[in-house]
Design a protein around this motif. Structure first.
Motif, PDB file in Angstrom:
ATOM      1  N   UNK A 383      18.732  42.364  25.916  1.00 22.93           N
ATOM      2  CA  UNK A 383      19.261  41.093  26.647  1.00 22.93           C
ATOM      3  C   UNK A 383      20.440  40.786  26.426  1.00 22.93           C
ATOM      4  N   UNK A 384      21.020  40.879  25.231  1.00 25.88           N
ATOM      5  CA  UNK A 384      22.495  40.582  24.750  1.00 25.88           C
ATOM      6  C   UNK A 384      23.356  41.624  25.600  1.00 25.88           C
ATOM      7  N   UNK A 385      23.158  42.770  25.545  1.00 29.48           N
ATOM      8  CA  UNK A 385      24.045  43.872  26.118  1.00 29.48           C
ATOM      9  C   UNK A 385      24.029  43.696  27.505  1.00 29.48           C
ATOM     10  N   UNK A 386      22.778  43.175  28.124  1.00 35.31           N
ATOM     11  CA  UNK A 386      22.920  43.431  29.528  1.00 35.31           C
ATOM     12  C   UNK A 386      23.812  41.942  30.124  1.00 35.31           C
ATOM     13  N   UNK A 387      23.487  40.980  29.431  1.00 37.31           N
ATOM     14  CA  UNK A 387      24.404  39.942  29.596  1.00 37.31           C
ATOM     15  C   UNK A 387      25.704  39.950  29.478  1.00 37.31           C
ATOM     16  N   UNK A 388      26.078  40.685  28.508  1.00 34.61           N
ATOM     17  CA  UNK A 388      27.506  40.604  27.992  1.00 34.61           C
ATOM     18  C   UNK A 388      28.251  41.824  29.071  1.00 34.61           C
ATOM     19  N   UNK A 389      27.556  42.608  29.285  1.00 34.16           N
ATOM     20  CA  UNK A 389      28.073  43.847  30.232  1.00 34.16           C
ATOM     21  C   UNK A 389      28.136  43.295  31.645  1.00 34.16           C
ATOM     22  N   UNK A 390      27.200  42.743  32.151  1.00 29.22           N
ATOM     23  CA  UNK A 390      27.279  41.886  33.521  1.00 29.22           C
ATOM     24  C   UNK A 390      28.307  41.035  33.438  1.00 29.22           C
ATOM     25  N   UNK A 391      28.402  40.266  32.553  1.00 28.33           N
ATOM     26  CA  UNK A 391      29.593  39.113  32.769  1.00 28.33           C
ATOM     27  C   UNK A 391      31.103  39.663  32.461  1.00 28.33           C
ATOM     28  N   UNK A 392      31.119  41.066  31.840  1.00 26.70           N
ATOM     29  CA  UNK A 392      32.455  41.761  31.826  1.00 26.70           C
ATOM     30  C   UNK A 392      32.695  42.160  33.313  1.00 26.70           C
ATOM     31  N   UNK A 393      31.808  42.850  33.855  1.00 28.49           N
ATOM     32  CA  UNK A 393      31.948  43.464  34.983  1.00 28.49           C
ATOM     33  C   UNK A 393      31.917  42.509  36.228  1.00 28.49           C
ATOM     34  N   UNK A 394      31.643  41.462  36.029  1.00 27.52           N
ATOM     35  CA  UNK A 394      31.594  40.152  36.959  1.00 27.52           C
ATOM     36  C   UNK A 394      33.231  39.923  36.790  1.00 27.52           C
ATOM     37  N   UNK A 395      33.743  39.736  36.101  1.00 24.97           N
ATOM     38  CA  UNK A 395      35.325  39.732  35.814  1.00 24.97           C
ATOM     39  C   UNK A 395      35.972  40.511  36.660  1.00 24.97           C
ATOM     40  N   UNK A 396      35.550  42.053  36.531  1.00 29.52           N
ATOM     41  CA  UNK A 396      36.163  42.834  37.451  1.00 29.52           C
ATOM     42  C   UNK A 396      35.947  42.653  38.743  1.00 29.52           C
ATOM     43  N   UNK A 397      34.786  42.321  39.305  1.00 32.93           N
ATOM     44  CA  UNK A 397      34.654  42.001  40.885  1.00 32.93           C
ATOM     45  C   UNK A 397      35.513  40.876  41.017  1.00 32.93           C
ATOM     46  N   UNK A 398      35.536  39.695  40.245  1.00 29.19           N
ATOM     47  CA  UNK A 398      36.133  38.569  40.798  1.00 29.19           C
ATOM     48  C   UNK A 398      37.748  38.787  40.808  1.00 29.19           C
ATOM     49  N   UNK A 399      38.292  39.598  39.760  1.00 26.68           N
ATOM     50  CA  UNK A 399      39.789  39.909  39.599  1.00 26.68           C
ATOM     51  C   UNK A 399      40.096  40.858  41.017  1.00 26.68           C
ATOM     52  N   UNK A 400      39.340  41.802  41.222  1.00 33.12           N
ATOM     53  CA  UNK A 400      39.823  42.733  42.237  1.00 33.12           C
ATOM     54  C   UNK A 400      39.805  42.069  43.586  1.00 33.12           C
ATOM     55  N   UNK A 401      38.797  41.218  43.797  1.00 28.27           N
ATOM     56  CA  UNK A 401      38.738  40.617  45.032  1.00 28.27           C
ATOM     57  C   UNK A 401      39.986  39.677  45.340  1.00 28.27           C
ATOM     58  N   UNK A 402      40.798  39.085  44.204  1.00 29.50           N
ATOM     59  CA  UNK A 402      41.892  38.183  44.124  1.00 29.50           C
ATOM     60  C   UNK A 402      42.960  39.002  44.228  1.00 29.50           C
ATOM     61  N   UNK A 403      43.092  40.261  44.149  1.00 30.76           N
ATOM     62  CA  UNK A 403      44.259  41.116  44.166  1.00 30.76           C
ATOM     63  C   UNK A 403      44.302  41.675  45.524  1.00 30.76           C
ATOM     64  N   UNK A 404      45.551  42.206  46.114  1.00 30.06           N
ATOM     65  CA  UNK A 404      45.680  42.767  47.532  1.00 30.06           C
ATOM     66  C   UNK A 404      45.340  44.108  47.528  1.00 30.06           C
ATOM     67  N   UNK A 405      44.899  44.628  48.653  1.00 28.31           N
ATOM     68  CA  UNK A 405      44.843  46.013  48.656  1.00 28.31           C
ATOM     69  C   UNK A 405      46.271  46.667  48.725  1.00 28.31           C
ATOM     70  N   UNK A 406      46.509  47.853  47.816  1.00 25.48           N
ATOM     71  CA  UNK A 406      47.794  48.239  47.652  1.00 25.48           C
ATOM     72  C   UNK A 406      47.872  49.740  48.167  1.00 25.48           C
ATOM     73  N   UNK A 407      46.873  50.361  48.527  1.00 25.11           N
ATOM     74  CA  UNK A 407      46.851  51.854  48.888  1.00 25.11           C
ATOM     75  C   UNK A 407      47.859  52.151  49.876  1.00 25.11           C
ATOM     76  N   UNK A 408      48.548  53.437  49.560  1.00 32.27           N
ATOM     77  CA  UNK A 408      49.475  53.689  50.193  1.00 32.27           C
ATOM     78  C   UNK A 408      50.981  53.077  50.143  1.00 32.27           C
ATOM     79  N   UNK A 409      51.131  52.188  49.212  1.00 36.15           N
ATOM     80  CA  UNK A 409      52.587  51.417  48.887  1.00 36.15           C
ATOM     81  C   UNK A 409      53.260  52.339  48.640  1.00 36.15           C
ATOM     82  N   UNK A 410      54.729  52.046  49.300  1.00 33.41           N
ATOM     83  CA  UNK A 410      55.670  52.884  48.663  1.00 33.41           C
ATOM     84  C   UNK A 410      56.480  52.334  47.461  1.00 33.41           C
TER      85      UNK A 410
END
Length: 417
Positions: A383-410
């Motif tokens: 349970x501890x691993x599941x909660x901790x890992x889910x929390x960490x990857x939720x941070x990833x999801x929130x963070x990347x949604x707040x960043x712009x798409x940069x593909x192809x940037x010069x």
């Protein structure tokens, strides 16, 4: 999958192989320590806590190296700093083989870690600015797969050395081979040009005095502060999830699931191969669906895989099979961060920003395994691993949604030769 390689120039190919070789040799040196821990514990009579302290100190030193050497790459050039960090890393790996006691060893490992973090920062920016825009994601994701190559080489080397030498001599011999990455400098000096024009850097520095005076603080200037804060948060989630899994999952599978497969070479081979494939898959997705889409995909899949591991009844055979998606999805996020972080910053602060965002996450991630242990005192380890890992990857999801798409940037005014 590799059709892009035929389209790039000789300079781009040489830079790719220089960075690929450097990352693979770094992985070889870093993974050696985890393999020889029992021999070091036996020789000096240290505790497992002491051995863990070596990893923690090395991690913190590598984070500082990434930030400081990234700033140095902005000021003195990517290729020059890459060469210095490779020599630094190789030298202190070699010197670790001649440690006479534990205090000497931990100091030398910290210095090694400083060079390791610096090498990644300089190499990542060099790659990003050399490879053309439409193939940057493919190239940088493919370079990340070199970690699996070095990891596999470390396992093979360990098997050969410890089957022919005593543990007391074997671990020292393996660290002595750490001088090998230093030979890469010869190749870099002859074949890899500096991608960033000095005039461009000087112009940026003249426009922004804070960069000229305090390079390390340039990423906190108002125009890039938001990118730095969110990028650092993304690094925390990515490294935190990986640290929670790799630290506690073996213990969970052995103690709560009573599975023995984790102690077999077959399981390790599956994980390494899956990591390699995950990096290559990410390299293709980065230029197809963009940086944000790729990271979101791997983050969600990581959560699903962790939940399957923890809450479904699995046999040894099933665990061996599911080891592939675990390694595969765990590889996709770090394989994507290099391209994204490079594209968030202007030239004059790029090395500093990349080095900080990636390595800040590595330092803070050390707290995630601790949170698992704390939570496991009141609940099950699974349970501890599941909660901790889910929390960490939720941070990833929130963070990347707040960043712009940069593909192809010069990234640079210069085109590949």
């Amino acid at each position: 999958m590799f059709s892009w390689y035929r389209e790039v120039s000789r300079t781009e190919r040489r830079t790719f192989w220089a960075c690929f070789g450097g990352w693979a040799l770094d992985a070889l040196d870093v993974q050696m320590f985890s393999l020889v821990i029992p021999a070091i514990i036996a020789e000096w009579g240290i505790s497992k806590t002491d051995a863990g302290l070596v990893s923690a100190v090395t991690l913190i030193a590598s984070a500082m190296g990434g930030w400081i050497c990234g700033a140095a790459a902005d000021r003195y050039g990517r290729v020059r700093v890459l060469q210095i960090t490779v020599i630094w890393f190789s030298l202190f790996t070699l010197l670790s083989a001649f440690s006479q006691n534990f205090p000497q060893f931990i100091v030398l490992k910290a210095l090694q870690g400083f060079g390791f973090g610096g090498e990644w920062a300089a190499g990542a920016v060099l790659m990003a600015e050399t490879i053309r825009n439409q193939h940057r994601g493919k190239a940088m994701g493919a370079v990340q797969s070199a970690w699996a190559v070095g990891w596999a080489a470390a396992v093979l080397l360990y098997t050969v050395v410890f089957s022919t030498m005593s543990p007391q001599l074997g671990w020292r011999f393996m660290f002595a081979l750490g001088i090998l990455p230093g030979l890469l400098v010869i190749y870099v000096r002859r074949n890899v040009p500096e991608p960033l024009r000095e005039s461009t850097v000087r112009a940026i520095q003249e426009d922004r005095p804070s960069i000229r005076k305090i390079p390390l603080l340039s990423i906190f200037a108002p125009d890039v502060l938001r990118m730095t804060l969110i990028g650092g948060l993304l690094g925390v989630g990515a490294h935190g999830g990986y640290a929670a899994l790799t630290t506690w999952l073996p213990t969970f599978l052995k103690t709560e699931r009573h599975l023995s497969v984790l102690g077999t070479g077959g399981y390790l081979a599956v994980i390494i191969f899956a990591f390699f494939c995950g990096c290559l898959a990410a390299s293709q997705l980065l230029d197809r669906i963009g940086r944000r889409g790729t990271i979101l995909f791997f983050a969600v899949c990581c959560v699903i895989t962790v939940l399957v591991y923890i809450f479904l009844p699995l046999s040894n055979a099933a665990m061996l099979v599911l080891g592939f998606p675990l390694g595969f999805f765990a590889a996709g996020i770090p394989a994507s961060m290099g391209a994204l972080f490079n594209e968030l910053y202007p030239q004059g602060t790029r090395g500093t920003g990349v080095g900080f965002c990636y390595n800040f996450g590595r330092v803070v991630s050390a707290g995630f395994p601790v949170m698992v242990g704390h939570l496991a005192a009141k609940h099950s380890l699974g349970f501890a691993i599941g909660v901790d890992a889910a929390f960490a990857y939720a941070i990833v999801v929130i963070s990347v949604l707040l960043l712009p798409e940069t593909s192809g940037r010069v990234l640079t005014e210069e085109t590949a030769a």
